[in-house]
Write an enzyme that holds these catalytic residues in place. Structure first.
Site, PDB file in Angstrom:
ATOM      1  N   ASN A  12       0.870  -1.179   0.000  1.00 35.67           N
ATOM      2  CA  ASN A  12       0.000   0.000   0.000  1.00 35.67           C
ATOM      3  C   ASN A  12       0.907   1.229   0.000  1.00 35.67           C
ATOM      4  O   ASN A  12       1.464   1.587   1.019  1.00 35.67           O
ATOM      5  CB  ASN A  12      -0.888  -0.035   1.259  1.00 35.67           C
ATOM      6  CG  ASN A  12      -1.698   1.230   1.438  1.00 35.67           C
ATOM      7  OD1 ASN A  12      -1.795   2.052   0.530  1.00 35.67           O
ATOM      8  ND2 ASN A  12      -2.294   1.387   2.624  1.00 35.67           N
ATOM      9  N   LYS A  14       0.203   4.263  -0.391  1.00 39.23           N
ATOM     10  CA  LYS A  14      -0.414   5.490   0.154  1.00 39.23           C
ATOM     11  C   LYS A  14      -0.115   6.674  -0.773  1.00 39.23           C
ATOM     12  O   LYS A  14      -0.048   6.484  -1.993  1.00 39.23           O
ATOM     13  CB  LYS A  14       0.065   5.712   1.595  1.00 39.23           C
ATOM     14  CG  LYS A  14      -0.138   4.449   2.451  1.00 39.23           C
ATOM     15  CD  LYS A  14       0.028   4.672   3.919  1.00 39.23           C
ATOM     16  CE  LYS A  14      -0.195   3.354   4.648  1.00 39.23           C
ATOM     17  NZ  LYS A  14      -0.074   3.467   6.094  1.00 39.23           N
ATOM     18  N   HIS A  98      -9.546   1.539   4.704  1.00 34.28           N
ATOM     19  CA  HIS A  98      -8.275   1.647   5.445  1.00 34.28           C
ATOM     20  C   HIS A  98      -8.481   2.587   6.634  1.00 34.28           C
ATOM     21  O   HIS A  98      -9.240   3.554   6.546  1.00 34.28           O
ATOM     22  CB  HIS A  98      -7.182   2.171   4.514  1.00 34.28           C
ATOM     23  CG  HIS A  98      -5.828   2.109   5.129  1.00 34.28           C
ATOM     24  ND1 HIS A  98      -5.385   3.064   6.019  1.00 34.28           N
ATOM     25  CD2 HIS A  98      -4.839   1.190   5.031  1.00 34.28           C
ATOM     26  CE1 HIS A  98      -4.167   2.717   6.423  1.00 34.28           C
ATOM     27  NE2 HIS A  98      -3.813   1.596   5.846  1.00 34.28           N
ATOM     28  N   GLU A 100      -6.813   4.912   7.750  1.00 33.11           N
ATOM     29  CA  GLU A 100      -6.570   6.335   7.481  1.00 33.11           C
ATOM     30  C   GLU A 100      -7.786   6.977   6.835  1.00 33.11           C
ATOM     31  O   GLU A 100      -8.096   8.141   7.100  1.00 33.11           O
ATOM     32  CB  GLU A 100      -5.308   6.487   6.603  1.00 33.11           C
ATOM     33  CG  GLU A 100      -4.050   6.237   7.424  1.00 33.11           C
ATOM     34  CD  GLU A 100      -2.880   5.657   6.655  1.00 33.11           C
ATOM     35  OE1 GLU A 100      -2.893   5.701   5.407  1.00 33.11           O
ATOM     36  OE2 GLU A 100      -1.946   5.163   7.313  1.00 33.11           O
ATOM     37  N   GLU A 170      -5.637  -4.738  10.615  1.00 30.18           N
ATOM     38  CA  GLU A 170      -4.588  -3.747  10.844  1.00 30.18           C
ATOM     39  C   GLU A 170      -4.861  -3.001  12.141  1.00 30.18           C
ATOM     40  O   GLU A 170      -5.641  -2.036  12.155  1.00 30.18           O
ATOM     41  CB  GLU A 170      -4.556  -2.737   9.688  1.00 30.18           C
ATOM     42  CG  GLU A 170      -4.248  -3.349   8.346  1.00 30.18           C
ATOM     43  CD  GLU A 170      -3.621  -2.329   7.389  1.00 30.18           C
ATOM     44  OE1 GLU A 170      -2.523  -2.585   6.918  1.00 30.18           O
ATOM     45  OE2 GLU A 170      -4.229  -1.282   7.166  1.00 30.18           O
ATOM     46  N   GLY A 176       2.393   2.322  10.819  1.00 26.95           N
ATOM     47  CA  GLY A 176       3.367   3.401  10.667  1.00 26.95           C
ATOM     48  C   GLY A 176       4.043   3.808  11.963  1.00 26.95           C
ATOM     49  O   GLY A 176       4.712   4.833  12.027  1.00 26.95           O
ATOM     50  N   SER A 216       3.274  -2.067  10.368  1.00 30.90           N
ATOM     51  CA  SER A 216       4.726  -2.159  10.576  1.00 30.90           C
ATOM     52  C   SER A 216       5.306  -3.534  10.234  1.00 30.90           C
ATOM     53  O   SER A 216       6.210  -4.014  10.909  1.00 30.90           O
ATOM     54  CB  SER A 216       5.085  -1.756  12.015  1.00 30.90           C
ATOM     55  OG  SER A 216       4.705  -0.409  12.254  1.00 30.90           O
TER      56      SER A 216
HETATM   57  P1  PGA Z   1       2.761   0.346   7.667  1.00 33.17           P
HETATM   58  O1  PGA Z   1       1.314   0.582   7.012  1.00 33.17           O
HETATM   59  O2  PGA Z   1       3.296  -0.947   7.108  1.00 33.17           O
HETATM   60  O3  PGA Z   1       3.569   1.527   7.235  1.00 33.17           O
HETATM   61  O4  PGA Z   1       2.558   0.277   9.157  1.00 33.17           O
HETATM   62  C1  PGA Z   1       0.425  -0.480   6.807  1.00 33.17           C
HETATM   63  C2  PGA Z   1      -0.877   0.025   6.239  1.00 33.17           C
HETATM   64  O5  PGA Z   1      -1.333   1.102   6.646  1.00 33.17           O
HETATM   65  O6  PGA Z   1      -1.507  -0.624   5.380  1.00 33.17           O
END
Ligand code: PGA
Length: 254
Positions: A12, A14, A98, A100, A170, A176, A216
């Protein structure tokens, strides 16, 4: 790795990568991953890079995903992108709900379920994201939150549609942040979600659906996480932005 379901590992990206940067990344990934057949590999660039990336991966084992789409098929929805527009670029997967988007765009379970229906109507496979915040986990509400999100976001899907969908667990506190759920925490949540799919749909569906872990994921923790019986892949953010780390995650999972 001996798994009941074929692993699916998605990057992903982003809001990262111009078209030129995206093309650099996929050309490196194609070299690094050319021989991998054991894992379904998906890259999810921003909308603006889908067209060029689609052409660049035509002759490869990489598959294309989008990061979002509209619940509507067509119409006066400024700034939105419809499923059929994604299909023009041979997009096969679309990340929905997601955390976010749930947080910044206030996407609700109801909206996510409308998008999931629209995705299936266009023969796109949704990757539906669920996960609790740290406050919710600390209050002991993880299962309640997951149940509400899973039931709400997948409401009304047929058993066939559900079987073709992918889920991504998640935990919001692991995205992140560098904090990863322990393998035990991940397995526990995945097993809970699978049992819930058994109750909501049926056992066959529950056995077929692939549930990714996200938050992560990096080369150093991928193998252990993915070796859990109910963890069927990963949704990778930060570590998918560089060919070497994304490729290593995939190679470490084989
Ligand atoms: P990350 O993000 O691996 O940077 O923690 C995962 C995601 O948001 O899909």
């Amino acid at each position: 790795m001996d798994k009941e379901r074929k692993l699916i590992i998605a990057g992903n990206w982003k809001m990262h990568k111009t078209v030129a940067e995206a093309l650099d990344l996929v050309s490196d990934l194609k070299l690094e991953l050319a021989n991998v057949k054991e894992v379904d590999i998906v890259v999810c660039p921003p909308f603006t890079a889908l067209g060029e990336v689609s052409k660049a991966i035509l002759d490869s084992n990489l598959r294309l995903g989008a990061q979002n789409m509209s619940e509507h098929n067509v119409g006066a929805y400024t700034g939105e992108i419809a499923a059929v527009m994604l299909k023009e670029f041979s997009v096969r997967y679309v990340i929905l709900g997601h955390s976010e988007r749930r947080q910044y765009q206030k996407e609700s379970d109801e909206l996510v379920s409308k998008k999931a229906h629209a995705a299936h109507t266009a023969a796109l496979k949704p990757i539906v994201c669920v996960g609790e915040t740290l406050v919710e986990r600390d209050a002991g509400h993880t299962e309640k939150v997951l149940e509400k999100q899973v039931r709400g976001s997948l409401a009304g899907l047929s058993k066939e549609q559900m079987s073709e969908s992918v889920l991504a667990y998640e935990p919001v506190w692991a995205i992140g942040t560098g904090k990863t759920a322990t393998t035990a925490q991940a397995q526990e949540a995945h097993a809970f979600i699978r049992a819930l799919l058994g109750k909501t749909f049926d056992e066959t569906v529950a056995r077929r659906v692939r549930i990714q872990y996200g938050g992560s994921v990096k080369p150093s923790n991928a193998r252990e996480l993915l070796s859990q019986p109910d963890v069927d892949g990963a949704l990778v953010g930060g570590a998918s932005l560089e060919a070497r780390s994304f490729a290593e995650i995939i190679k470490n999972s084989i």
